[in-house]
Design a protein around this motif. Structure first.
Motif, PDB file in Angstrom:
ATOM      1  N   VAL A 117      -5.353  -5.067  -1.109  1.00  0.00           N
ATOM      2  CA  VAL A 117      -5.530  -3.907  -0.226  1.00  0.00           C
ATOM      3  C   VAL A 117      -4.717  -2.731  -0.757  1.00  0.00           C
ATOM      4  O   VAL A 117      -3.553  -2.886  -1.122  1.00  0.00           O
ATOM      5  CB  VAL A 117      -5.078  -4.222   1.215  1.00  0.00           C
ATOM      6  N   ILE A 118      -5.374  -1.560  -0.817  1.00  0.00           N
ATOM      7  CA  ILE A 118      -4.695  -0.302  -1.143  1.00  0.00           C
ATOM      8  C   ILE A 118      -4.750   0.544   0.118  1.00  0.00           C
ATOM      9  O   ILE A 118      -5.821   0.720   0.705  1.00  0.00           O
ATOM     10  CB  ILE A 118      -5.402   0.427  -2.297  1.00  0.00           C
ATOM     11  N   CYS A 119      -3.607   1.078   0.541  1.00  0.00           N
ATOM     12  CA  CYS A 119      -3.589   1.753   1.841  1.00  0.00           C
ATOM     13  C   CYS A 119      -2.687   2.983   1.835  1.00  0.00           C
ATOM     14  O   CYS A 119      -1.594   2.964   1.261  1.00  0.00           O
ATOM     15  CB  CYS A 119      -3.107   0.768   2.912  1.00  0.00           C
ATOM     16  N   PHE A 159       0.808   0.246  -1.155  1.00  0.00           N
ATOM     17  CA  PHE A 159       0.776   1.550  -0.497  1.00  0.00           C
ATOM     18  C   PHE A 159       0.520   2.630  -1.550  1.00  0.00           C
ATOM     19  O   PHE A 159       1.125   2.617  -2.628  1.00  0.00           O
ATOM     20  CB  PHE A 159       2.100   1.843   0.201  1.00  0.00           C
ATOM     21  N   LEU A 160      -0.367   3.561  -1.232  1.00  0.00           N
ATOM     22  CA  LEU A 160      -0.647   4.715  -2.081  1.00  0.00           C
ATOM     23  C   LEU A 160      -0.521   5.944  -1.185  1.00  0.00           C
ATOM     24  O   LEU A 160      -1.393   6.219  -0.363  1.00  0.00           O
ATOM     25  CB  LEU A 160      -2.049   4.610  -2.681  1.00  0.00           C
ATOM     26  N   THR A 161       0.568   6.677  -1.321  1.00  0.00           N
ATOM     27  CA  THR A 161       0.876   7.726  -0.354  1.00  0.00           C
ATOM     28  C   THR A 161       1.549   8.928  -1.005  1.00  0.00           C
ATOM     29  O   THR A 161       2.051   8.836  -2.132  1.00  0.00           O
ATOM     30  CB  THR A 161       1.805   7.157   0.737  1.00  0.00           C
ATOM     31  N   GLY A 162       1.556  10.011  -0.278  1.00  0.00           N
ATOM     32  CA  GLY A 162       2.181  11.225  -0.785  1.00  0.00           C
ATOM     33  C   GLY A 162       3.679  11.256  -0.594  1.00  0.00           C
ATOM     34  O   GLY A 162       4.370  12.136  -1.124  1.00  0.00           O
ATOM     35  N   SER A 163       4.234  10.319   0.161  1.00  0.00           N
ATOM     36  CA  SER A 163       5.667  10.314   0.442  1.00  0.00           C
ATOM     37  C   SER A 163       6.442   9.501  -0.593  1.00  0.00           C
ATOM     38  O   SER A 163       6.108   8.348  -0.869  1.00  0.00           O
ATOM     39  CB  SER A 163       5.926   9.732   1.838  1.00  0.00           C
ATOM     40  N   SER A 164       7.476  10.109  -1.151  1.00  0.00           N
ATOM     41  CA  SER A 164       8.349   9.398  -2.086  1.00  0.00           C
ATOM     42  C   SER A 164       9.737   9.225  -1.482  1.00  0.00           C
ATOM     43  O   SER A 164      10.701   8.909  -2.179  1.00  0.00           O
ATOM     44  CB  SER A 164       8.449  10.161  -3.408  1.00  0.00           C
ATOM     45  N   ASN A 165       9.839   9.429  -0.164  1.00  0.00           N
ATOM     46  CA  ASN A 165      11.103   9.294   0.542  1.00  0.00           C
ATOM     47  C   ASN A 165      11.629   7.861   0.412  1.00  0.00           C
ATOM     48  O   ASN A 165      10.905   6.893   0.620  1.00  0.00           O
ATOM     49  CB  ASN A 165      10.903   9.641   2.018  1.00  0.00           C
ATOM     50  N   LEU A 220       2.975   3.204  -4.578  1.00  0.00           N
ATOM     51  CA  LEU A 220       2.640   4.271  -5.524  1.00  0.00           C
ATOM     52  C   LEU A 220       2.601   5.611  -4.782  1.00  0.00           C
ATOM     53  O   LEU A 220       2.163   5.675  -3.637  1.00  0.00           O
ATOM     54  CB  LEU A 220       1.276   4.020  -6.168  1.00  0.00           C
ATOM     55  N   THR A 221       3.054   6.650  -5.442  1.00  0.00           N
ATOM     56  CA  THR A 221       3.032   7.978  -4.828  1.00  0.00           C
ATOM     57  C   THR A 221       1.917   8.826  -5.420  1.00  0.00           C
ATOM     58  O   THR A 221       1.603   8.724  -6.602  1.00  0.00           O
ATOM     59  CB  THR A 221       4.377   8.695  -5.018  1.00  0.00           C
ATOM     60  N   LYS A 222       1.328   9.653  -4.571  1.00  0.00           N
ATOM     61  CA  LYS A 222       0.292  10.591  -5.015  1.00  0.00           C
ATOM     62  C   LYS A 222       0.977  11.837  -5.586  1.00  0.00           C
ATOM     63  O   LYS A 222       2.060  12.212  -5.118  1.00  0.00           O
ATOM     64  CB  LYS A 222      -0.598  10.989  -3.839  1.00  0.00           C
ATOM     65  N   PRO A 223       0.359  12.489  -6.561  1.00  0.00           N
ATOM     66  CA  PRO A 223      -0.905  12.074  -7.181  1.00  0.00           C
ATOM     67  C   PRO A 223      -0.688  10.943  -8.195  1.00  0.00           C
ATOM     68  O   PRO A 223       0.259  10.969  -8.968  1.00  0.00           O
ATOM     69  CB  PRO A 223      -1.371  13.350  -7.881  1.00  0.00           C
TER      70      PRO A 223
END
Length: 292
Positions: free
Chosen positions: A53-55, A84-90, A106-109
């Motif tokens: 799953v990629i979420c 997890f594939l998200t824009g947050s790198s916190n 993983l962080t976007k982009p």
């Protein structure tokens, strides 16, 4: 590193991003499935049982953390690798994801190649873990599960060492009464003397090792490995106090391949090495008998 038949679920509320990954995965030979929100993603996961799953995390109605937590609670989806594939790198977000049992973050982009490498790594690790646990399970001797709060466990010691008798270890269960964890503790009780590990327990109850560790620790304050050691220590105390077998033979009867490892763990739990503990407690027992 992966098979063309691998089914990948992509949970992403942004249509453009989701379609981009779905097309890319399909071009690489995967069987991709899309979901535009968390609830739909959970439904797809439960119906299709994907290989991975990629979420995304930030989504309306239900965020990615809730999706992961829900999937980890369901035995049918608990061991599915989750990225997890998200824009947050916190850092706090990453830590929370790992604590919930995510396998990667993983962080976007992110490029398609980066995503493919992460997928390949997770699938390979999952396959290796399952193969290893299957092989270990096949080699382990069969045992009957315990289903009572008070049990009598037979720890086998070589016939020539016990005059063809089996050492029976009667013990009141050391495990807490937690209905949701009964299957976990039953498995440990039945197999603790066979050298089992966290992986064996996880496979037996149908959860990933990371999720099972977190779940047991949250509800009991101790990890699965801690409970395995505690059960072995209970067996060790009984054997040391009630027979004259060597420490090495007792260690092997309790599932230890290395007597030094057993001795270190025993000392950590009791403050004394096994032989010194035995002398002290056998002396106490003799004094108690004289008093009677």
């Amino acid at each position: 590193m992966y098979e063309s038949s691998n089914k990948i679920l992509v949970i992403e509320d942004d249509n453009v991003t989701r379609d981009l990954y779905l097309k890319g995965l399909k071009a690489k030979g995967f069987d991709p499935i899309g979901a535009n929100n968390g609830l739909a993603g959970i439904q797809q996961a439960q119906e299709c049982i994907p290989d991975l799953v990629i979420c995304d995390i930030t989504m309306p109605d239900m965020d990615g953390y809730s999706v992961l937590n829900t999937l980890r609670q369901d035995p049918m989806t608990a061991i599915i690798p989750f990225i997890f594939l998200t824009g947050s790198s916190n850092k706090a977000d990453v830590r929370k994801a790992m604590e919930l049992g995510a396998d990667d973050y993983l962080t976007k982009p992110s490029t398609l190649d980066e995503l493919l490498r992460a997928i390949a790594t997770r699938l390979q690790k999952q396959a290796t873990l399952q193969n290893w646990c299957t092989m270990k399970s096949e080699k382990a001797p069969k045992s009957v599960f315990a289903d009572n709060t008070t049990v009598a466990t037979s720890v086998a010691i070589a016939p020539e060492e016990t005059s063809n008798e089996e050492v029976t270890v009667p013990s009141k269960s050391i495990f807490p009464s937690v209905p949701h964890l009964k299957e976990v503790f039953d498995f440990i009780e039945a197999h603790y003397h066979q050298g089992i590990t966290l992986c064996d327990v996880a496979v037996a109850v149908g959860y990933s090792p990371a999720y099972l560790t977190n779940r047991v620790a949250r509800q009991t304050g101790d990890t699965v490995n801690c409970w395995i050691v505690k059960r072995r220590m209970a067996g060790a105390r009984f054997l040391l106090q009630n027979n004259n077998q060597t420490v090495e033979k007792i260690a092997k009867a309790l599932g230890y391949q290395d007597v030094s490892h057993f001795s270190r763990q025993f000392r950590q739990h009791h403050g004394l090495p096994p032989q010194a503990w035995r002398k002290q407690h056998q002396l106490i027992s003799r004094k108690q008998v004289k008093l009677w």
